[in-house]
Every structure is written in structure tokens, then in C-alpha cells.
Design a protein around this motif. Structure first.
Motif, mmCIF file in Angstrom:
data_model
loop_
_atom_site.group_PDB
_atom_site.id
_atom_site.type_symbol
_atom_site.label_atom_id
_atom_site.label_comp_id
_atom_site.label_asym_id
_atom_site.label_seq_id
_atom_site.Cartn_x
_atom_site.Cartn_y
_atom_site.Cartn_z
ATOM 1 N N UNK A 181 84.825 51.671 -5.934
ATOM 2 C CA UNK A 181 84.909 51.378 -4.510
ATOM 3 C C UNK A 181 86.331 50.972 -4.154
ATOM 4 N N UNK A 182 86.709 51.220 -2.909
ATOM 5 C CA UNK A 182 88.066 50.927 -2.462
ATOM 6 C C UNK A 182 88.216 49.455 -2.122
ATOM 7 N N UNK A 183 89.460 49.028 -2.019
ATOM 8 C CA UNK A 183 89.753 47.642 -1.665
ATOM 9 C C UNK A 183 89.178 47.299 -0.297
ATOM 10 N N UNK A 184 89.354 48.197 0.676
ATOM 11 C CA UNK A 184 88.861 47.928 2.025
ATOM 12 C C UNK A 184 87.334 47.848 2.053
ATOM 13 N N UNK A 185 86.648 48.705 1.290
ATOM 14 C CA UNK A 185 85.182 48.651 1.228
ATOM 15 C C UNK A 185 84.709 47.326 0.678
ATOM 16 N N UNK B 215 90.752 57.881 -0.218
ATOM 17 C CA UNK B 215 90.160 58.798 -1.197
ATOM 18 C C UNK B 215 89.135 58.096 -2.088
ATOM 19 N N UNK B 216 89.421 56.868 -2.472
ATOM 20 C CA UNK B 216 88.480 56.125 -3.307
ATOM 21 C C UNK B 216 87.203 55.835 -2.527
ATOM 22 N N UNK B 217 87.352 55.510 -1.247
ATOM 23 C CA UNK B 217 86.170 55.236 -0.427
ATOM 24 C C UNK B 217 85.308 56.482 -0.258
ATOM 25 N N UNK B 218 85.888 57.652 -0.478
ATOM 26 C CA UNK B 218 85.138 58.907 -0.381
ATOM 27 C C UNK B 218 84.542 59.351 -1.710
ATOM 28 N N UNK B 219 84.871 58.641 -2.799
ATOM 29 C CA UNK B 219 84.250 58.943 -4.080
ATOM 30 C C UNK B 219 85.189 59.339 -5.200
#
Length: 411
Positions: free
Chosen positions: A345-349, A277-281
Motif C-alpha cells: 500500500x502507498x504512503x497516502x493510502x 502507482x503503488x496505490x494502483x497495485x
């Protein structure tokens, strides 16, 4: 002399230790800071603890809130008593959460009891139900919760449209509006109307999967000074998670999602769901697992710091010796890294970006000097300039030739 040096060293060491210990406290976000983030934005991720620590204590209780004071925001449900006092209770009735002193079930609407009558009941453990025994906890008045949080943790007040104004006036009288975020159970247009001309921080609301309505809700909220909007849909691949909509949530605008009401696209309330969800904004998340989400946020912040180090290290790299292909890959990775650091931004990003930047830097290849092809573009101005220069050269040549002839071959 040796004794003096030892004392001095011990004193300096003590100052350093005290300074290190004091730093986190000095820079810890207050309730007002967090509430401001709902209007002013930022690139931080905000954790909302749903009804406090209800796994260990009765939901919406003083005890549950007290156990959740370390989180950014605590969401609590507010209802009005028969005598108009805001209390914490999720349901319209007391049936699920309350029992009398003898552990016998009680029933009735919260609004049918006075505050004094409600205080005679005990709250059941966790999220209630007749299977859970009673505790010593009682139904708290909202004022008790503000006294407990004491400006350290922001409160998200879940209220109905009908009770909003009464609760708002109550909070204003306490002088606590800067520590509260109002989450009104209503459609976006009604929320805008209810909060218009009030000094209040509120969240907008859109639940659905129609792109036109979602973008319209966002636009209307932003135009009316509501900068955080809760979005919800059961469709995990719907428009609420698409870049076309989410690109509107930049600068001081935030998208909020709840992991506890089934409207997060079916995502799980864990690191996998949060990261997606974080990677999507999305940058504001309500969760039943605030300790784990907070740990994830801290890990993500550390990844951002690490990525920033690489950006600073490689940002001024001289690229002229390298081949065009390796230079292009490196520049692309560096640009992506910088963009991620500007927004939540997400951890994975962040970790993927750090790996890509490091890899692209290590892959820079020294090559032959780049061939640069200059193309002259003909424009009216340039054509006129060329003609004038040619004319000037011709006139000058003729003048010199004539002078040479008149002087017998000498200029």
C-alpha cells in the motif's frame, strides 16, 4: 559495592547498545531473500536502482554498482563479447559509453570486441556521450559485479532473447542463479518458452493497452511459475492501471513498472508518481532515484506500523453501546485498514486510513438501545414442527381432561 554496581550497569548498557546496533544487520534482506520475493510475493515494496548510481559514476560500472549496494535490486545491462563473455553495457555498441586512453571516441559492436580489447577502453562519466569526459572505470565482466555484490544485493540482468541462455549458463556456473532476476527483452510467450524447465527467476512482460492481452499475459505467466510481470503503457489512465487488471496481483504475484523507459503512463519518477502507482497495485519499481525511493519506502513502512497499532488498539472495541450509523462508519474504516495492511500500500493510502480510523473511532456515538427486529421465516421443517407441537399439546390436553372426568374431577 558501588563500583560493582557501576560496572554491572555499564556492562548491561553495552549489551543493550550492541543488540540495538545488531538488529538491522541481523534482519537485513539478502540477495536470495529479495529474489525469492519475486516468486513468493509479500507486502513489501521493492526498489530497483537503474544501472546503479549512474548520476555519480559511469552507468553499469563497478563504481556505480558499488555505490548502490544498499538498495534492494540493481538492474544492469548485459551483452556478450566476441569471445562469449558477459559484460555490462546498455547499448549494442560501445559508441556512447567508451573512449580510448587518449579520450578519443571509439566505435563498434560490443560483440565485435573480446573482453581483453574492451578492457582497453575507458567509460565516460554518468550516461556517456561525447560531451562527458572519460573516467578511470572500465567495462566490467559480469563476474566482477557478482563478486562485488557478494550476496548482499540482488542483480536484475537485462538480456536479449538471443543471449539469455549463454548468460544463464554463465551465471549458473558461478553458482549465482539464486541472486539474479532475469529480465529478458522479449514478449511474454517467448520468455515463458525460454525459461521453461530452468531453475531461474524471471520477470514476465506486457507492454500495451489491451485488457484482454494484458490479463492473458498475466494468467500465462502465473501458470508457468513467473509471478512478477513488468507492465508498461504510455496511457496514464489505461487498463494497466485499472483495478480490473490489478486485482489479479495479490498473494505472491507482483506487478512491476519502470519509471525510466517512458512506459509508466507519463508519471514522474518521484514520490508523487511512486505513490500513485503503488496505490494502483504496483510493488516493484525501477527508478533513477533509488535513494529517494528507498526513503519513501521506509516512510511508508513506518506508516504501516503506525496504522497497525491503531488496528490493534481498536480491533476489539465493544460496539453495542453505539448508534448503528457511527458503528457502521467505524467498522468500514477498520476493515479498510486491515485490507491495506495485507497488501503493498502507498504512503497516502496508509496515512489516510489511519486518519479515517481515528476519526471514525472518535465519532462513535452512544445512543439508545438498538431495536432488534426478529423476523420468523416459514420453512417446511418449521411448519411441520409447529403442527406436531400443537398436536402434542392437544392430545395431552384431551388425555388430562378425560382422566379428570374418570376420577371425579381429580387428576
Amino acid at each position: 559495592m558501588v563500583l560493582f554496581c557501576k560496572k554491572t550497569a555499564f556492562f548491561v548498557l553495552s549489551i543493550i547498545i550492541l543488540a540495538v546496533i545488531a538488529v538491522p544487520t541481523a534482519f537485513a534482506a539478502t540477495a536470495e531473500d529479495t529474489v525469492s520475493d519475486f516468486s513468493d510475493g509479500g507486502n513489501n515494496i521493492i526498489c530497483i536502482a537503474h544501472r546503479g548510481d549512474w548520476h555519480s559514476f559511469p552507468e553499469n560500472s563497478v563504481e556505480a554498482v558499488n555505490a548502490a549496494l544498499d538498495y534492494d535490486v540493481i538492474s544492469v545491462d548485459v551483452k556478450l563479447t566476441a569471445d562469449g563473455i558477459p559484460v555490462l553495457m546498455a547499448d549494442d555498441s560501445v559508441d556512447r559509453m567508451c573512449a580510448d586512453k587518449d579520450d578519443k571516441s571509439v566505435s563498434g559492436a560490443v560483440s565485435s570486441f573480446t573482453l581483453g580489447q574492451l578492457k582497453e577502453f575507458n567509460l565516460r562519466e554518468a550516461n556517456g556521450g561525447s560531451q562527458n569526459p572519460i573516467t578511470n572505470a572500465t567495462v566490467p565482466e559480469l563476474k566482477e559485479i557478482f563478486e562485488l555484490t557478494d550476496g548482499k544485493t540482488a542483480l536484475m540482468l537485462n538480456v536479449s532473447a538471443e543471449s539469455f541462455k549463454a548468460v544463464y549458463d554463465y551465471v549458473k556456473a558461478l553458482g549465482k542463479t539464486t541472486e539474479a532476476i532475469f529480465r529478458i527483452d522479449a514478449k511474454n510467450e517467448q520468455i515463458i518458452e525460454l525459461t521453461k524447465d530452468l531453475d531461474v527467476t524471471a520477470t514476465g512482460n506486457y507492454q500495451g493497452n489491451i485488457i484482454f492481452l494484458a490479463t492473458s499475459a498475466a494468467k500465462n505467466a502465473f501458470n508457468n511459475n513467473i509471478y512478477t510481470i513488468e507492465m508498461g503503457s504510455k496511457n496514464g489512465h489505461g487498463v494497466l492501471y485499472d483495478n480490473f487488471l490489478m486485482k489479479r496481483f495479490t498473494d505472491k504475484k507482483r506487478a512491476m513498472v519502470s519509471m525510466v523507459n517512458g512506459r509508466c503512463g507519463g508519471r514522474t519518477d518521484n514520490e508523487t508518481g511512486w505513490d500513485d502507482l503503488i496505490s494502483r497495485g504496483y510493488s516493484v519499481i525501477e527508478t533513477d532515484y533509488p535513494a529517494e525511493l528507498t526513503e519513501y519506502i521506509q516512510k511508508t513502512s513506518a506508516a504501516a506500523v503506525e496504522l497497525e497499532k491503531f488496528v490493534d488498539l481498536y480491533g476489539d472495541e465493544e460496539l453495542s453501546p453505539y448508534t448503528s450509523e457511527s458503528e457502521k462508519a467505524f467498522t468500514s474504516a477498520l476493515t479498510t485498514a486491515k485490507q491495506l495492511l495485507q497488501n503493498p500500500s502507498s504512503f497516502s493510502e496508509l496515512t489516510d486510513a489511519r486518519y479515517s480510523l481515528q476519526s471514525a473511532h472518535d465519532s462513535l456515538t452512544v445512543g439508545a438501545k438498538k431495536n432488534v427486529t426478529l423476523q420468523f421465516k416459514f420453512t417446511p421443517g418449521r411448519i411441520i414442527t409447529v403442527i406436531l407441537c400443537a398436536a402434542a399439546f392437544t392430545v395431552g390436553s384431551l388425555y388430562l381432561h378425560k382422566k379428570k372426568v374418570l376420577n371425579g374431577g381429580k387428576i
